[in-house]
Design an enzyme around this catalytic site. Structure first.
Site, PDB file in Angstrom:
ATOM      1  CB  SER A 137      -0.910   0.026   1.233  1.00  0.00           C
ATOM      2  OG  SER A 137      -1.565   1.278   1.362  1.00  0.00           O
ATOM      3  CE1 TYR A 195      -3.836  -1.974   5.125  1.00  0.00           C
ATOM      4  CE2 TYR A 195      -3.119   0.274   4.660  1.00  0.00           C
ATOM      5  CZ  TYR A 195      -3.582  -0.960   4.224  1.00  0.00           C
ATOM      6  OH  TYR A 195      -3.759  -1.170   2.883  1.00  0.00           O
TER       7      TYR A 195
END
Length: 256
Positions: free
Chosen positions: A140, A153
């Site tokens: 990501s 995350y």
């Protein structure tokens, strides 16, 4: 670019992004294996691929569980998997770090990092023995820029970038290319959930939370699932790509 004759395994294959990737890989000629924890979602994704003339197999697996991954490898022992797409991931909590419980932190790393390690450990040896193969880890852009209130995350995605580069150095000389694809925020259920939690945390409206987030992208929009899938196929058409990370974020930049 043709993937004819190759078998691709996609984790998180029952999710929207995994399904989009499976469809794109199938259109390029790959035989698909979709892996995940939700049988119904896997079957639905497989049906969409098969309707276009693809060939799909599904298998249940919790990628964070060593025994589950070991059982998956045994179940698929008859398959020549030469393309592994580690797409399974969880978003984790949306709160300041000091308010995040240790078990929540561990849950994110269990799927986003350990799951990739376990899948690579299980499916890399045959690729190395054959002297060919590809691993694409879906990371990501959040692993490369601040994302407030999302420390588990972002930390897990940065860890995945380190895993990718080091693993590429280990198996690249033996014919297996390892790369990562880092999407920006992808339109869909997960981002809707993140916008809702951010709005609750900051006292803003849902529209304001989304508008503030999207304003950080140079293109001023979210990324579409189909765009990520197209990028995945494009990466496989670059034979010299190894140890690389491809940013597909609509120009997402760090907040000022």
């Amino acid at each position: 670019m043709s993937l004819d004759g190759r078998t691709a395994l996609v984790t998180g294959g029952g999710g929207p992004l995994g399904g989009a990737c499976a469809l794109a890989l199938s259109r390029a000629g790959a035989r698909m294996i979709l892996v995940g924890r939700d049988r119904r979602a896997l079957d639905d994704a497989a049906t969409r691929v098969d309707k276009e003339g693809g060939e799909t197999r599904t298998a249940l697996c919790d990628v964070s569980d060593p025994e589950s991954v070991r059982a998956l490898a045994a179940e698929l022992a008859d398959e020549d998997v030469s393309l592994l797409v580690n797409n399974a991931g969880v978003a984790g909590p949306v709160r300041p770090l000091v308010d995040i419980r240790p078990d929540e932190w561990d849950d994110v790393f269990a799927v986003n990092v350990r799951g990739v390690y376990l899948m690579c450990r299980a499916f890399l040896p045959p690729m190395v023995a054959a002297g060919r193969g590809d691993v694409v880890n879906v990371s990501s852009v959040s692993g490369k820029r601040p994302l407030l209130n999302r420390t588990p995350y972002t930390a897990s995605k940065m860890a995945l970038l380190g895993l990718t580069r080091t693993l590429a150095g280990e198996v690249g000389p033996r014919g297996v290319a390892v790369n990562s694809l880092s999407p920006g925020p992808v339109r869909g259920r997960r981002m809707d959930r993140n916008f809702r939690l951010t709005a609750e945390l900051t006292g803003s409206t849902l529209e304001e939370a989304e508008r503030d987030f999207v304003s950080r992208a140079a293109l001023g929009r979210l990324v579409e699932e189909g765009e990520v899938a197209q990028a995945l196929v494009a990466m496989l058409a670059m034979p010299g790509l190894c140890g690389a990370d491809i940013d597909l974020s609509a120009g997402m930049i760090a907040p000022a």
